[in-house]
Design a protein around this motif. Structure first.
Motif, PDB file in Angstrom:
ATOM      1  N   THR A  55       0.832  -1.206   0.000  1.00  0.00           N
ATOM      2  CA  THR A  55       0.000   0.000   0.000  1.00  0.00           C
ATOM      3  C   THR A  55       0.867   1.256   0.000  1.00  0.00           C
ATOM      4  O   THR A  55       0.469   2.279  -0.561  1.00  0.00           O
ATOM      5  N   ASP A  56       2.054   1.188   0.605  1.00  0.00           N
ATOM      6  CA  ASP A  56       2.958   2.336   0.588  1.00  0.00           C
ATOM      7  C   ASP A  56       3.405   2.647  -0.845  1.00  0.00           C
ATOM      8  O   ASP A  56       3.455   3.809  -1.261  1.00  0.00           O
ATOM      9  N   ARG A 115      -4.737   4.149   5.776  1.00  0.00           N
ATOM     10  CA  ARG A 115      -5.457   2.902   6.069  1.00  0.00           C
ATOM     11  C   ARG A 115      -4.778   1.669   5.489  1.00  0.00           C
ATOM     12  O   ARG A 115      -5.410   0.615   5.402  1.00  0.00           O
ATOM     13  N   ASP A 117      -2.471  -0.418   6.597  1.00  0.00           N
ATOM     14  CA  ASP A 117      -2.396  -1.584   7.480  1.00  0.00           C
ATOM     15  C   ASP A 117      -3.753  -2.271   7.609  1.00  0.00           C
ATOM     16  O   ASP A 117      -3.843  -3.505   7.621  1.00  0.00           O
ATOM     17  N   ARG A 118      -4.789  -1.467   7.714  1.00  0.00           N
ATOM     18  CA  ARG A 118      -6.145  -2.021   7.827  1.00  0.00           C
ATOM     19  C   ARG A 118      -6.539  -2.770   6.567  1.00  0.00           C
ATOM     20  O   ARG A 118      -7.162  -3.831   6.624  1.00  0.00           O
ATOM     21  N   ALA A 121      -4.647  -6.052   6.400  1.00  0.00           N
ATOM     22  CA  ALA A 121      -5.117  -6.991   7.423  1.00  0.00           C
ATOM     23  C   ALA A 121      -6.501  -7.555   7.111  1.00  0.00           C
ATOM     24  O   ALA A 121      -6.890  -8.585   7.665  1.00  0.00           O
TER      25      ALA A 121
END
Length: 256
Positions: A55-56, A115, A117-118, A121
């Motif tokens: 995501t980064d 968001r 990490d979310r 996950a």
């Protein structure tokens, strides 16, 4: 001087200090953005614990492209007309659409940065992102309708054609409808994809992983259609924008 996007004859000399032109980088960034969106959705569908999406990395991608399009689009949109020759329709066609797309990509970059990490996950990261994007569907569809309108305007008024002084594209100066149809169809196809995007986002937000215990999705047909439209037009915009770095430099040299 007549606007060189209209394919009208232009004098041999142009005062380029009063004719800023940077739809080259706009085309490159917009095309890259369309391709990136398709690849991003593909990564979301293929996300697995042993091979997670970054995501980064995607936030950096959309943020970089979003800044380019937002800044150039805003400057072109707020400067009427950008060129002293008086071609305000260029501001509408290139400036306003780039500004809208740039804001959307910047918003996506911020969302992924905050968001990420979310999303990773989540057992279904694709539906997580699609559900967050659903409220934006109204604006995305509106931009799509605007691009379709630009397609019709480009063909009816024979916009986009290059003057004879421009390398490569200028070879079609005697037939302004050729480039007018080519570029107008590109805008139109992106627009059709954007109009269909709300249906694709809705389908993706309800999609379930395929059998097998991972997060691999069966891609809805409507999402495949939008992806194909944006992937093809995105690649063409990237190639056309890259070519224009040569053709616009040639036009400047030939008319200085």
């Amino acid at each position: 001087m007549k606007d060189f996007f209209m394919g009208e004859s232009s004098p041999g000399m142009i005062d380029w200090t009063t004719m800023p032109t940077y739809n080259t980088i706009m085309s490159l960034a917009a095309g890259a953005g369309l391709v990136a969106l398709v690849l991003f959705v593909r990564d979301l569908m293929r996300h697995r614990a042993e091979d997670p999406l970054s995501t980064d990395g995607w936030a950096l991608t959309f943020g970089s492209l979003g800044v380019i399009l937002t800044v150039t689009g805003a400057h072109m949109s707020f400067t009427w007309p950008l060129a002293a020759g008086g071609f305000a329709f260029d501001n509408v066609i290139f400036g306003e659409t780039s500004l809208g797309f740039g804001i959307l990509m910047s918003a996506l970059a911020i969302f992924l940065a905050k968001r990420g990490d979310r999303i990773i996950a989540s057992p279904t990261p694709l539906t997580e992102v699609a559900r967050a994007a659903r409220p934006l569907s109204i604006f995305i569809a509106g931009l799509g309708l605007a691009l379709v309108a630009i397609m019709f305007a480009g063909i009816v008024y024979q916009l986009f054609a290059a003057p004879p002084q421009e390398p490569i594209s200028g070879a079609f100066a005697e037939w302004p409808l050729v480039e007018a149809i080519f570029i107008s169809l590109l805008f139109g196809l992106v627009g059709v994809g954007a109009v269909l995007a709300p249906l694709a986002i809705r389908a993706l937000s309800k999609a379930s992983p395929s059998a097998g215990g991972d997060a691999t999705f069966q891609v809805p047909t409507i999402a495949k259609v939008v992806g194909a439209l944006w992937l093809v037009t995105g690649v063409v915009f990237v190639l056309f924008g890259a070519m224009n770095f040569y053709t616009h430099i040639g036009l400047i040299v030939n008319t200085m």
